[in-house]
Design a protein around this motif. Structure first.
Motif, PDB file in Angstrom:
ATOM      1  N   GLY A 109      45.267 -46.898  -3.876  1.00 40.64           N
ATOM      2  CA  GLY A 109      46.415 -47.600  -3.315  1.00 40.64           C
ATOM      3  C   GLY A 109      47.338 -46.670  -2.552  1.00 40.64           C
ATOM      4  O   GLY A 109      47.100 -45.462  -2.449  1.00 40.64           O
ATOM      5  N   HIS A 110      48.401 -47.242  -2.026  1.00 40.82           N
ATOM      6  CA  HIS A 110      49.390 -46.466  -1.260  1.00 40.82           C
ATOM      7  C   HIS A 110      50.574 -46.040  -2.125  1.00 40.82           C
ATOM      8  O   HIS A 110      51.449 -45.317  -1.661  1.00 40.82           O
ATOM      9  CB  HIS A 110      49.891 -47.285  -0.066  1.00 40.82           C
ATOM     10  N   ALA A 111      50.595 -46.527  -3.371  1.00 40.74           N
ATOM     11  CA  ALA A 111      51.666 -46.156  -4.316  1.00 40.74           C
ATOM     12  C   ALA A 111      53.046 -46.372  -3.711  1.00 40.74           C
ATOM     13  O   ALA A 111      53.930 -45.531  -3.823  1.00 40.74           O
ATOM     14  CB  ALA A 111      51.497 -44.708  -4.781  1.00 40.74           C
ATOM     15  N   SER A 112      53.228 -47.527  -3.075  1.00 40.44           N
ATOM     16  CA  SER A 112      54.536 -47.845  -2.504  1.00 40.44           C
ATOM     17  C   SER A 112      55.574 -47.978  -3.609  1.00 40.44           C
ATOM     18  O   SER A 112      55.274 -48.436  -4.713  1.00 40.44           O
ATOM     19  CB  SER A 112      54.447 -49.159  -1.712  1.00 40.44           C
ATOM     20  N   LEU A 113      56.797 -47.587  -3.298  1.00 42.49           N
ATOM     21  CA  LEU A 113      57.879 -47.725  -4.274  1.00 42.49           C
ATOM     22  C   LEU A 113      58.244 -49.180  -4.528  1.00 42.49           C
ATOM     23  O   LEU A 113      59.006 -49.477  -5.454  1.00 42.49           O
ATOM     24  CB  LEU A 113      59.119 -46.962  -3.791  1.00 42.49           C
ATOM     25  N   ASP A 114      57.705 -50.106  -3.729  1.00 43.98           N
ATOM     26  CA  ASP A 114      57.954 -51.531  -3.973  1.00 43.98           C
ATOM     27  C   ASP A 114      57.534 -51.934  -5.374  1.00 43.98           C
ATOM     28  O   ASP A 114      58.115 -52.844  -5.970  1.00 43.98           O
ATOM     29  CB  ASP A 114      57.178 -52.393  -2.958  1.00 43.98           C
ATOM     30  N   ALA A 115      56.515 -51.254  -5.892  1.00 46.57           N
ATOM     31  CA  ALA A 115      56.024 -51.591  -7.227  1.00 46.57           C
ATOM     32  C   ALA A 115      57.065 -51.306  -8.308  1.00 46.57           C
ATOM     33  O   ALA A 115      56.975 -51.825  -9.420  1.00 46.57           O
ATOM     34  CB  ALA A 115      54.746 -50.799  -7.522  1.00 46.57           C
ATOM     35  N   LEU A 116      58.051 -50.480  -7.978  1.00 46.88           N
ATOM     36  CA  LEU A 116      59.082 -50.122  -8.954  1.00 46.88           C
ATOM     37  C   LEU A 116      60.253 -51.100  -8.977  1.00 46.88           C
ATOM     38  O   LEU A 116      61.096 -51.038  -9.873  1.00 46.88           O
ATOM     39  CB  LEU A 116      59.619 -48.719  -8.648  1.00 46.88           C
ATOM     40  N   THR A 117      60.313 -52.004  -7.985  1.00 46.93           N
ATOM     41  CA  THR A 117      61.466 -52.893  -7.886  1.00 46.93           C
ATOM     42  C   THR A 117      61.717 -53.712  -9.158  1.00 46.93           C
ATOM     43  O   THR A 117      62.847 -53.744  -9.657  1.00 46.93           O
ATOM     44  CB  THR A 117      61.329 -53.830  -6.670  1.00 46.93           C
ATOM     45  N   PRO A 118      60.702 -54.384  -9.737  1.00 44.18           N
ATOM     46  CA  PRO A 118      60.973 -55.192 -10.940  1.00 44.18           C
ATOM     47  C   PRO A 118      61.511 -54.369 -12.106  1.00 44.18           C
ATOM     48  O   PRO A 118      62.474 -54.772 -12.764  1.00 44.18           O
ATOM     49  CB  PRO A 118      59.604 -55.806 -11.266  1.00 44.18           C
ATOM     50  N   SER A 119      60.908 -53.193 -12.363  1.00 44.06           N
ATOM     51  CA  SER A 119      61.363 -52.392 -13.495  1.00 44.06           C
ATOM     52  C   SER A 119      62.742 -51.791 -13.221  1.00 44.06           C
ATOM     53  O   SER A 119      63.582 -51.677 -14.124  1.00 44.06           O
ATOM     54  CB  SER A 119      60.353 -51.282 -13.817  1.00 44.06           C
ATOM     55  N   PHE A 120      63.001 -51.422 -11.969  1.00 41.64           N
ATOM     56  CA  PHE A 120      64.301 -50.857 -11.602  1.00 41.64           C
ATOM     57  C   PHE A 120      65.397 -51.925 -11.754  1.00 41.64           C
ATOM     58  O   PHE A 120      66.477 -51.667 -12.290  1.00 41.64           O
ATOM     59  CB  PHE A 120      64.250 -50.359 -10.159  1.00 41.64           C
ATOM     60  N   ALA A 121      65.091 -53.139 -11.278  1.00 38.96           N
ATOM     61  CA  ALA A 121      66.058 -54.231 -11.388  1.00 38.96           C
ATOM     62  C   ALA A 121      66.312 -54.566 -12.857  1.00 38.96           C
ATOM     63  O   ALA A 121      67.455 -54.826 -13.259  1.00 38.96           O
ATOM     64  CB  ALA A 121      65.547 -55.470 -10.650  1.00 38.96           C
ATOM     65  N   PHE A 122      65.269 -54.552 -13.658  1.00 40.87           N
ATOM     66  CA  PHE A 122      65.427 -54.825 -15.087  1.00 40.87           C
ATOM     67  C   PHE A 122      66.320 -53.788 -15.745  1.00 40.87           C
ATOM     68  O   PHE A 122      67.185 -54.107 -16.557  1.00 40.87           O
ATOM     69  CB  PHE A 122      64.053 -54.840 -15.771  1.00 40.87           C
ATOM     70  N   ARG A 123      66.104 -52.539 -15.353  1.00 39.95           N
ATOM     71  CA  ARG A 123      66.916 -51.454 -15.925  1.00 39.95           C
ATOM     72  C   ARG A 123      68.394 -51.633 -15.583  1.00 39.95           C
ATOM     73  O   ARG A 123      69.275 -51.464 -16.436  1.00 39.95           O
ATOM     74  CB  ARG A 123      66.415 -50.105 -15.417  1.00 39.95           C
ATOM     75  N   HIS A 141      69.886 -56.750  -4.070  1.00 41.57           N
ATOM     76  CA  HIS A 141      69.914 -58.179  -3.766  1.00 41.57           C
ATOM     77  C   HIS A 141      69.251 -59.020  -4.849  1.00 41.57           C
ATOM     78  O   HIS A 141      69.564 -60.213  -4.972  1.00 41.57           O
ATOM     79  CB  HIS A 141      69.307 -58.431  -2.389  1.00 41.57           C
ATOM     80  N   GLU A 142      68.377 -58.420  -5.641  1.00 42.86           N
ATOM     81  CA  GLU A 142      67.821 -59.147  -6.779  1.00 42.86           C
ATOM     82  C   GLU A 142      68.861 -59.279  -7.889  1.00 42.86           C
ATOM     83  O   GLU A 142      68.929 -60.285  -8.588  1.00 42.86           O
ATOM     84  CB  GLU A 142      66.570 -58.433  -7.312  1.00 42.86           C
ATOM     85  N   VAL A 143      69.683 -58.248  -8.045  1.00 37.28           N
ATOM     86  CA  VAL A 143      70.690 -58.237  -9.105  1.00 37.28           C
ATOM     87  C   VAL A 143      72.006 -58.882  -8.645  1.00 37.28           C
ATOM     88  O   VAL A 143      72.845 -59.266  -9.455  1.00 37.28           O
ATOM     89  CB  VAL A 143      70.939 -56.785  -9.574  1.00 37.28           C
ATOM     90  N   GLU A 144      72.181 -59.049  -7.346  1.00 43.22           N
ATOM     91  CA  GLU A 144      73.439 -59.539  -6.774  1.00 43.22           C
ATOM     92  C   GLU A 144      73.970 -60.812  -7.423  1.00 43.22           C
ATOM     93  O   GLU A 144      75.198 -60.946  -7.595  1.00 43.22           O
ATOM     94  CB  GLU A 144      73.271 -59.756  -5.266  1.00 43.22           C
ATOM     95  N   PRO A 145      73.120 -61.795  -7.806  1.00 42.86           N
ATOM     96  CA  PRO A 145      73.660 -63.012  -8.430  1.00 42.86           C
ATOM     97  C   PRO A 145      74.488 -62.749  -9.687  1.00 42.86           C
ATOM     98  O   PRO A 145      75.332 -63.577 -10.050  1.00 42.86           O
ATOM     99  CB  PRO A 145      72.405 -63.829  -8.755  1.00 42.86           C
ATOM    100  N   THR A 146      74.278 -61.611 -10.355  1.00 45.62           N
ATOM    101  CA  THR A 146      75.057 -61.308 -11.554  1.00 45.62           C
ATOM    102  C   THR A 146      76.507 -60.982 -11.214  1.00 45.62           C
ATOM    103  O   THR A 146      77.356 -60.912 -12.105  1.00 45.62           O
ATOM    104  CB  THR A 146      74.448 -60.125 -12.328  1.00 45.62           C
ATOM    105  N   LEU A 147      76.816 -60.797  -9.922  1.00 50.39           N
ATOM    106  CA  LEU A 147      78.181 -60.474  -9.512  1.00 50.39           C
ATOM    107  C   LEU A 147      79.070 -61.715  -9.431  1.00 50.39           C
ATOM    108  O   LEU A 147      80.267 -61.594  -9.176  1.00 50.39           O
ATOM    109  CB  LEU A 147      78.172 -59.769  -8.151  1.00 50.39           C
ATOM    110  N   GLY A 148      78.479 -62.881  -9.641  1.00 52.41           N
ATOM    111  CA  GLY A 148      79.269 -64.100  -9.584  1.00 52.41           C
ATOM    112  C   GLY A 148      78.993 -64.886  -8.320  1.00 52.41           C
ATOM    113  O   GLY A 148      78.026 -64.602  -7.598  1.00 52.41           O
ATOM    114  N   PRO A 149      79.834 -65.875  -8.005  1.00 49.11           N
ATOM    115  CA  PRO A 149      79.617 -66.719  -6.822  1.00 49.11           C
ATOM    116  C   PRO A 149      79.540 -65.882  -5.550  1.00 49.11           C
ATOM    117  O   PRO A 149      80.262 -64.890  -5.408  1.00 49.11           O
ATOM    118  CB  PRO A 149      80.861 -67.629  -6.806  1.00 49.11           C
ATOM    119  N   PRO A 150      78.652 -66.258  -4.640  1.00 52.04           N
ATOM    120  CA  PRO A 150      78.532 -65.498  -3.375  1.00 52.04           C
ATOM    121  C   PRO A 150      79.851 -65.465  -2.618  1.00 52.04           C
ATOM    122  O   PRO A 150      80.602 -66.437  -2.605  1.00 52.04           O
ATOM    123  CB  PRO A 150      77.471 -66.289  -2.589  1.00 52.04           C
TER     124      PRO A 150
END
Length: 227
Positions: A69-83, A166-175
């Motif tokens: 694979g290309h080992a893109s950092l995209d694969a880290l997005t879910p775990s990073f957002a969870f953290r 932007h995945e975590v942004e909804p936790t900031l409240g109303p847009p």
């Protein structure tokens, strides 16, 4: 599963890729070959390969085989957002993420100011003007800014930070309706680049992130006070 030398099966497969000089897109040894080379069971090999697939190190193409694979950092997005979302600091962790991205971008923007071509400036301006209609224009703007630096890791890191925010942004409240303000901030960056003013470009970038951090601070202020 670990071998006697303490290496996991995943680590041994990665070592095999390096030893054979396999580039991204190259076919991997077959499952049977991996079993023989590593002295491991079919289930153990499959489990290790699936784990490497989740990291982007290998790519499984059904009906064709397994490839490096290309080992893109995209694969880290879910775990990073969870953290960020589940960490003890909560919203503070998001503030930390934005500060890291700010350090990265303000450090690079001075270099960009010295070498941005007229066609690239025109494209950046068009993206800035389109931010009130297209949310993805923001991400495209920052990617285009640093594309000429020739540093793929920088582009992947900025993309990772953007996706996580932007995945975590909804936790900031109303847009908040800030599209016009965001567009103005980005046009300010373009103006500094056009003038080849590195310090003005850095200050414009700091102002952009100051607004982002202010929104996070407002969200943090709305949280109930721990008792």
């Amino acid at each position: 599963m670990r071998t006697r030398d303490g290496a996991s099966l995943q680590e041994r497969i990665v070592a095999l890729i390096h030893e054979r000089g396999l580039a991204a897109g190259s076919p991997m040894p077959t499952e049977v070959q991996l079993m023989e080379l590593l002295g491991a069971s079919r289930n153990s090999v499959r489990e290790a390969v699936r784990a490497l697939q989740a990291l982007g190190i290998v790519e499984i193409r059904h009906g064709h085989g397994t490839f490096v694979g290309h080992a893109s950092l995209d694969a880290l997005t879910p775990s990073f957002a969870f953290r960020v979302r589940s960490g003890p600091g909560g919203i503070r962790a998001l503030q930390d993420l934005v500060e890291v991205r700010e350090l990265l971008e303000t450090g690079l923007i001075g270099e960009v100011a010295e070498s941005t071509s007229a066609p690239r400036l025109a494209a950046l301006e068009a993206l800035a003007n389109g931010m009130d209609r297209d949310r993805e224009a923001d991400r495209a703007f920052h990617s285009l800014l640093y594309d000429a630096c020739g540093n793929e890791l920088v582009l992947q890191l900025i993309g990772l930070f953007w996706d996580v925010y932007h995945e975590v942004e909804p936790t900031l409240g109303p847009p908040e309706e800030r599209t016009a303000e965001i567009a103005v901030n980005h046009r300010r960056i373009v103006a500094a680049l056009r003038a080849q003013d590195a310090e003005a470009a850095r200050e414009a970038m700091r102002l952009h992130f100051r607004d982002v951090k202010a929104r996070i601070a407002r969200a943090e202020a709305r949280l109930p006070t721990p008792t």
